[in-house]
Design an enzyme around this catalytic site. Structure first.
Site, short mmCIF file in Angstrom:
data_model
loop_
_atom_site.label_atom_id
_atom_site.label_comp_id
_atom_site.label_asym_id
_atom_site.label_seq_id
_atom_site.Cartn_x
_atom_site.Cartn_y
_atom_site.Cartn_z
N ARG A 75 -5.27 4.31 -8.21
CA ARG A 75 -6.72 4.41 -8.31
C ARG A 75 -7.37 3.03 -8.29
NH1 ARG A 75 -7.62 8.89 -6.71
NH2 ARG A 75 -7.74 10.76 -7.92
N GLU B 165 -8.11 15.28 6.82
CA GLU B 165 -9.13 16.19 7.34
C GLU B 165 -8.65 16.85 8.62
OE1 GLU B 165 -13.81 15.97 7.16
OE2 GLU B 165 -13.02 14.66 8.72
N ASP C 293 -1.70 -0.77 5.80
CA ASP C 293 -2.00 -0.28 7.15
C ASP C 293 -3.48 0.00 7.36
OD1 ASP C 293 -2.13 1.98 5.50
OD2 ASP C 293 -1.85 3.27 7.23
N ASN D 98 -8.61 -0.60 3.89
CA ASN D 98 -8.69 -0.92 2.46
C ASN D 98 -7.64 -1.93 2.03
OD1 ASN D 98 -6.62 0.82 2.87
ND2 ASN D 98 -6.97 2.03 1.03
N ASP D 99 -6.74 -2.27 2.91
CA ASP D 99 -5.72 -3.26 2.57
C ASP D 99 -6.07 -4.65 3.08
OD1 ASP D 99 -4.09 -1.21 1.48
OD2 ASP D 99 -3.52 -0.67 3.53
N ASP E 210 0.87 -1.16 0.00
CA ASP E 210 0.00 0.00 0.00
C ASP E 210 0.92 1.22 0.00
OD1 ASP E 210 -2.23 1.63 0.41
OD2 ASP E 210 -1.83 1.65 2.56
N LYS E 211 0.39 2.38 -0.29
CA LYS E 211 1.25 3.55 -0.25
C LYS E 211 1.06 4.35 1.02
CE LYS E 211 0.95 7.55 -1.09
NZ LYS E 211 0.26 8.73 -1.50
N THR F 250 -2.19 1.52 -4.84
CA THR F 250 -2.66 2.65 -4.06
C THR F 250 -3.93 3.23 -4.66
OG1 THR F 250 -2.12 4.89 -3.42
CG2 THR F 250 -1.04 4.07 -5.37
N GLY F 251 -4.66 3.87 -3.80
CA GLY F 251 -5.87 4.52 -4.27
C GLY F 251 -5.61 5.93 -4.78
#
Lengths: 289, 1126
Positions: free
Chosen positions: B812, B555, B838, B841-842, B454-455, B677-678
């Protein structure tokens, strides 16, 4: 798995807004064991360590081999090939003492040795019956049944093994060598490992250092044939042998030691040559990483 | 034909994929992912899918009825389920949880049952039964029983320790207290006594004891804040809100005690975010949803007290419904080991059969004629042969190593502890040590081919800092003074004028401060006002300091930045939000909040200012905001149609320490790293360069490039295909010319395009139409099959292509796609994969990969919870793989090789002996020796080697990553190595038997007494064997610590000690029938001849090994040999 409920988590999770005031951390201990830094010796098969082993083994084994071989060769054996024996008979039912197939098949030939001297009367050689079995066998493993003095009384109600000629209490006249503690019986009961085997029959003791145990001369062997081997193509031998610190005659070990020692020595030389040949290249070899 | 064309066109139509958008949200793709890979489905995949399918379908039927304050109601007959024959039990579980498996009575039977589920244990049990049959057995009953008991005992003790811990935990939790209404009053009750329908009161920082319906709370608007870290790992607070009516009427004890509402809802299920139900009270019905439910495991925060009605208790709660689905991952070596054990079974059966035939033949030829062998049984030779088959199965059973599995477990457990203990993987800043959460995968860490990373939060710190902003076309954030002059060296902006500043923001643009304070440009103030108002951050005060809790780190960074620049968010109620604007506190009415989600990628808020103006503020991803600026489109987003752009923010997320070094180390170890990565393409590319995955001389290929390459390849394959395609061996062509450094950057939508994973709504609609004729149906299945074949080919091509690139970056991509990519490589490359991430989503990819690593970072614990290993920093990965993984792999391989060797050397002596005993299944050793060999005389040194051995030190392992390659290529343990070990064992057993045989063939002892008796022979071989195998492990050990030395010499000493004891007169007197070898040790080992035989045997066993090792080290040194010599 993601949600694997673990009661422990609930406890550890604790209220995060109040991080435990104690300075207890989860830092692992810095010990040699836990950090896998135990002091260690990393042996590596280098020419310096390996080659001497081969030479040393060569140098040690060859003399041992020669020693064994020479000793073994000095042991003198006289053999007497056996002849055919008569078949065996059955017996009636009763509790058998001693029981079991091994006891049943106990060797029951008797051998007598005579020195045929200058006289026409052959002189019997004293054959020692006792002292041929292991002390532990005679004194620990094999015991006569308890009872009075009379051995026959103690074995009352039993019968002899099917193939035996005499009941067990009549194996010898000496009460210390009769019944289950008869040494011939004990020797037989110590099973051999291999199909071809030797067992100690009698001892011929040297009377004094001045006289030879068996002086040169003609001897005659008187065999009472009781033990049948005809049916299974068996053969019997009687061997007269001297003994040494390493027991009876056996060339195998000596030859094996000499052979292994020589091969080891040779291997040492070969490895030395190979090592010499490759040493230069391996020293300069780059690690291709 | 029409159907086929239709479904194909769904793939071929459509324009280019859009690089900017994440292809779809997760829910939509679930079934598609399930569709794929029905043909070749790796085990792991299936397991994962099953886990997904286990998610119980969301049911609308409301059959679960809960009546408040009425315990009798739930005991009514129609709520009873029949448990056994006639024992009925209420379907409502009570709140006592039971995670333990055994109690004092059930421990022994249940644990034995569990253990005998293992085939190895069953095998030895069968052996035990065989041994009880007198016609078959040639071994004493205890030879198998003692080792089996030991193996079972070790496992049982381990289970017992675990279970005792669970008992303690359960007890602790079940005895927690909370307040429950009983007899009209709140009384303190233990958790285990809470029942469905009880009304309970919870206070601040209490754990929620069951799944409860929130009735009322002390906070305004019936809000109740909870932390759900135990459930989903998210540490930010969430709020729950009760029905207005219950909050209004159910605040006091007396009203709560008389509350008699009836809740009807769905049956217990494991969906954490779903709940439907109805409350019937006062002749009205009120709908209930998940927002009104507090789940067990949550913690009440920022709420003085709240009241609730227990809906699901104990085992029915959602957290418990989610537990227990432990997947079993197994390693490559596990599979290999099993196959080898099967191989040994086959060898065992063949040997036994051969020897049995030999026995039948021997009986016919010799045995029948030997009067001394008469045993009173009238068996035919062939029947004797049959019996002897089983006899040999028993005698040779030690070929199958009884203690193998338990030893492997012990070694893995130890290695896992070494990982947990490693100081160099301990992150002091967060007090986080590394943790091996799965203890069965360690050696696989030494065989990794592909890492999927993941990034955000994995490669980067996921600590967002506000860097720059652009307001009204003016960029702020460079180093410049208040009059817009750039300076290289300028001190940080001083925020002391702002009482709310936290003093942690490093900002160097004094001009921005000047702008804010002067108020010359109203947009600047508006901009920061937006940041302060448009968010879902929660705030509380600790020691008077504002403390923000944000759902996402960016955020939080924005709100924090606004606070530092003078627009501090102070408080939030349900309808208002209070902001300190440069010192003046103002409260705004919140009219609506549209929360952020990954589909909309923006959030909006509508507020009414104290003056009465209504404004909409919106913030979100650049692409989605850009679309909505001054544009009209009559869709449902009407309210967001004509937005004015205030500005843009730039947030920095720094790389973690040591990431580039780690990546280059791992690359040198021939591990390929894929970043999934997203993020958008540009970000991903930048990160790629930053962590040196991409360099200046890398040729980057994008989606369109490889799409055309793949198209060409497909055409090629199709043309070449036809009839012969199936028979021709697949040609491995390269996509790129060899040499050169290539990287692939591909977006999620291209990935779908290329892998034909596009949404096929149309074909699904077609599917719904019922096929009318048989013909039609056949056509349809045919086309479906063709489609699947095409898809598989395309996927395979893609994986081949991607693996030719040195780096692959997928951006993406959705969580599902991450898992899909991992699965593709797993399936088509047959390579060992590791996924590291982490965030939530992973989780998919962590579960899909052979090994999942979780980084315990900013995003809660969810990734960690589903991972196999976890630590705090990406850079620890190199130590985990290159040091622990490599060591574990080497240790395990050495261990297995030695284990098979030692059992073969031990067992096959019986085989050689059988040629001299008429194949009569006579053993070559004393029964006690057979009993103890595996468990006492040869186990400890190899266990210690498996735990402690190091061929090169950790420093060298890290310095020379090339050493890692042995594991990837399976060089140290494979079928060849296995057979070499077996051969070594066979040869050793030959030497062990034939040298004593030669020595014994015609000898007599020192005193003339026979040393060639069976018992002395057995002792000679056994002694030579014990010395040989223990010296052999000494040769195999490359890291001799004092424990190793102690164990090796200790094992030999133990052997002689035990033997002299068992052969002593005393023990024979006590147990005459069990200890038959009386006096053998003392009589045999007194003879120099026997010692000479033993020495010769050991020397002949070991010298060739030393010579061969030395030769191979001199002529073909391995990489680690070379490294060691430096």
């Amino acid at each position: 798995m993601a949600m694997n409920y673990n009661a422990k988590d609930e406890v550890d999770g604790g209220p995060p807004c109040a991080p435990g005031g104690t300075a207890k951390t989860r830092r692992p201990d810095n010990t040699a064991f836990k950090q896998q830094r135990l002091p260690a010796w990393q042996p590596i098969l280098t020419a310096g360590t390996v080659l001497p082993i081969f030479f040393i083994i060569g140098l040690i084994f060859i003399p041992i081999g020669i020693g064994i071989f020479v000793t073994s060769n000095n042991i003198r054996e006289i053999e007497n090939p056996s002849k055919e024996c008569e078949p065996y008979r059955r017996n009636e039912d009763k509790p058998i003492a001693p029981c079991g197939a091994i006891a049943n098949s106990m060797f029951n030939d008797t051998l007598e040795l005579f020195l045929i001297g200058n006289d026409s009367y052959p002189v019997p050689i004293a054959l020692k019956k006792k002292g041929i079995a292991w002390w532990t066998d005679k004194n620990v493993k094999f015991r006569n049944p308890p009872g009075g003095d009379n051995l026959e009384e103690r074995f009352k109600g039993t019968t002899k093994p099917v193939n035996w000629l005499k009941p067990v209490y009549m194996l010898d006249s000496d009460p210390d060598n009769n019944g289950f503690i008869n040494e011939d019986f004990i020797v037989w009961m110590r099973t051999a490992a291999l199909p071809t085997f030797r067992k100690l029959y009698r001892l011929i003791e040297r009377k004094s250092d001045l006289h030879p145990t068996l002086p040169a001369g003609r001897y005659s062997l008187n065999i009472t044939y009781n033990y049948p081997v005809h049916y299974f193509d068996g053969r019997k031998r009687m061997i007269l042998s001297t003994i040494s610190w390493m027991g009876g005659k056996n060339p195998f070990l000596g030859i094996a030691y000499i052979a292994v020692g020589s091969i080891s020595f040779l291997l040492g030389v070969v490895l030395l040559v190979i090592n010499h040949k490759y040493r230069n290249s391996s020293n300069t070899a780059d690690i291709t990483i | 034909m029409s159907t086929e064309r239709d479904s194909e066109t769904t793939f071929d139509e459509d324009s280019q994929p859009n690089d900017e958008v994440v292809p779809y949200s997760d829910d939509e793709t679930e079934d598609e992912l399930d569709d794929q890979g029905s043909t070749v489905e790796p085990e792991q995949n299936r397991v994962n899918r099953e886990a997904e399918e286990n998610q119980e379908p969301f049911r609308k039927e409301c059959t679960w009825q809960v009546k408040a304050n009425d315990r009798k109601y739930h005991g009514q007959p129609h709520f009873m389920n029949t448990k056994f024959f006639c024992i009925k039990k209420s379907k409502y579980a009570n709140n006592a949880i039971k995670t333990y498996k055994y109690n004092a009575l059930t421990f022994i039977p249940m644990n034995l049952f569990e253990q005998f589920k293992r085939s190895a244990n069953i095998y030895f049990l069968v052996l035990l039964i065989l041994q009880a049959i007198p016609q078959i057995s040639t071994l004493a009953w205890y030879t198998t029983l003692v080792p089996l008991l030991l193996v079972l005992g070790v496992t049982a003790i381990k289970d017992l320790v675990d279970d005792v811990a669970r008992h303690k935990m359960d007890k602790e939790i079940n005895n927690r207290t909370c307040e429950v209404i009983k007899d009209g009053r709140f009384k303190v009750a233990k958790w285990k006594d809470i029942q469905v329908g009880d009304v309970i009161r919870l206070k601040k920082n209490d754990f929620v004891p069951a799944d409860i319906l929130l009735l009322s709370s002390s906070e305004p608007n019936s809000l109740c804040y909870v932390e759900t870290a135990e459930l989903d790992g998210e540490t930010n607070l969430k709020f729950k809100m009760s029905l207005e009516i219950t909050d209004q009427y159910l605040q006091r004890e007396d009203t709560l005690a008389t509350f008699d509402g009836l809740v009807e809802c769905e049956e217990p299920n494991n969906r954490l975010d779903k709940f439907t139900g109805t409350l019937f009270w006062r002749n009205t019905s009120f709908p209930l949803d998940a927002d009104k439910i507090l789940l067990r495991g949550c913690v009440i925060r920022n709420t003085d007290f709240c009241h609730g009605l227990v809906i699901f208790a104990g085992a029915d709660t959602k957290i418990m419904k989610n537990s227990g689905k432990t997947r079993f991952k197994r390693t490559k070596i596990d599979y290999l080991m099993n196959y080898m054990v099967y191989t040994i079974f086959v060898v065992l059966s063949l040997l036994s059969a051969g020897l049995a035939i030999g026995h039948a033949y021997w009986e016919a030829q010799v045995g029948n004629y030997s009067w001394y062998l008469y045993d009173g049984e009238d068996f035919t030779p062939s029947y004797r042969g049959f019996l002897n088959f089983w006899g040999y199965i028993i005698v040779l059973n030690t070929m199958v190593p009884i203690s193998l599995y338990v030893s492997v477990e012990v070694i893995r457990l130890g290695q896992s502890h070494f990982i947990n203990w490693d100081l160099q993987m301990y992150y002091a800043e967060k007090d986080t040590p590394a943790k091996a959460r799965t203890t069965t995968l360690n050696e696989q860490l030494g065989q990794i081919h592909y890492i999927f990373s993941d990034k955000t939060g994995t490669l980067t710190q996921n600590i967002m800092t506000f860097k720059k902003c652009c307001i009204n076309g003016q960029i702020y954030g460079d180093h410049r003074d208040a009059s817009q002059h750039n300076h290289n060296k300028i001190e940080q902006v001083d925020f002391s004028w702002n009482t709310y500043a936290d003093g942690k923001l490093a900002f160097y643009d004094h001009y921005l401060i000047e702008q804010i304070q002067s108020g010359k440009e109203p947009e600047v103030r508006q901009f920061f006002f937006l940041l302060a108002v448009c968010h879902t951050v929660m705030v509380d005060r600790i020691d008077g300091q504002l403390n923000y809790q944000a759902a996402s780190p960016d955020e939080g960074a924005l709100v924090n930045a606004a606070r530092n620049f003078g627009f501090a968010f102070l408080a939030r109620t349900q309808n208002t939000i209070t902001i300190s604007e440069l010192g003046t506190e103002r409260t705004y009415n919140v009219l609506a909040i549209l929360d952020f989600n990954s589909d909309r990628k923006r959030m909006s808020i509508i507020v009414r200012t104290p003056e009465g103006n209504i404004r909409l503020y919106c913030k979100g991803a650049d692409t989605v905001i850009y679309e909505r600026l001054h544009r009209m489109n009559p869709t449902k987003q009407e309210t967001q149609d004509a937005l004015d752009l205030l500005g843009a923010t730039a947030i920095e997320d720094k790389l973690q320490d040591g990431v580039p070094e780690t990546i280059s180390k791992l690359a040198k170890a021939d591990i390929k790293i894929w970043v999934l990565t997203g993020d958008k393409k540009e970000t991903a590319e930048n990160i790629g360069f930053a962590c040196e995955l991409l360099t200046e001389d890398t040729t980057i290929c994008y989606g369109e490039d490889i799409n055309s390459l793949l198209h060409a390849r497909m055409e090629n394959q199709r043309n070449r295909g036809g009839v012969y395609a199936k028979f021709a061996p697949p040609v491995q062509e390269r996509f790129f010319p060899p040499g050169g450094n290539r990287a692939l950057i591909i977006t999620g939508s291209w990935l779908n395009e290329i892998l034909l994973e596009k949404k096929t709504k149309r074909s699904k609609i077609l599917k719904l139409k019922f096929p009318r004729t048989e013909e039609e149906r056949r056509m349809r299945t045919q086309s479906k099959r063709r489609l699947e074949a095409k898809k598989e080919q395309q996927q395979k091509n893609f994986v081949d292509l991607a693996c030719e690139c040195s780096a692959v970056i997928c951006c993406r991509v959705t969580p599902k796609q991450k898992a899909m990519v991992v699965d593709l490589v797993k399936r088509y490359k047959k390579a060992i994969t590791l996924a590291i991430g982490d965030g939530a989503n992973d989780v998919n990819m962590i579960k899909t990969a052979h090994i999942g690593v979780g980084i315990s970072g900013q995003e809660g614990m969810q990734a960690v919870m589903s991972s196999d290993y976890s630590f705090a920093q990406f850079r620890y990965l190199q130590r985990l793989l290159l040091v622990h993984g490599r060591w574990s792999y080497i240790r395990m391989c050495k261990f297995l090789r030695y284990f098979f060797y030692k059992n073969f050397a031990f067992t096959l002596v019986h085989f050689w002996y059988s040629f001299f005993n008429g194949y009569s299944a006579q053993t070559a050793y004393e029964d006690w020796f057979i009993t103890l060999y595996n468990v006492l005389y040869s186990s400890l040194p190899v266990l210690l080697m498996g735990l402690l051995d190091q061929d090169v030190s950790d420093k060298l392992s890290l310095r020379f990553p090339g050493l890692y390659i042995v594991g990837q290529r399976d060089l140290l343990f494979n079928y060849k190595r296995f057979f070499v070990s077996l051969l070594h064992g066979v040869l050793t057993s030959m030497i062990l038997f034939f040298i004593p045989l030669g020595a014994y063939l015609q000898t007599v002892g020192q005193d003339g007494e026979a040393p060639s008796d069976y018992q002395s022979f057995a002792v000679t071989i056994a002694s030579a064997l014990v010395i040989t195998v223990n010296f052999q492990i000494g040769l195999d050990t490359s890291y001799w610590t004092f424990v190793n030395a102690f164990s090796i010499f200790g094992s030999i000493a133990l052997y002689f000690g035990i033997m002299f004891d068992f052969h002593s007169a005393g023990i024979h007197v006590l147990f005459p029938s069990i200890f038959q070898f009386t006096g053998t040790a003392s009589n045999a080992l007194r003879q120099p001849y026997i010692w000479l035989t033993i020495i010769l045997t050991v020397a002949v066993c070991l010298l060739p090994v030393v010579a061969i090792r030395f030769l191979s080290m001199t002529i073909w040194p391995s990489e680690s040999d070379k490294v060691y010599r430096i």
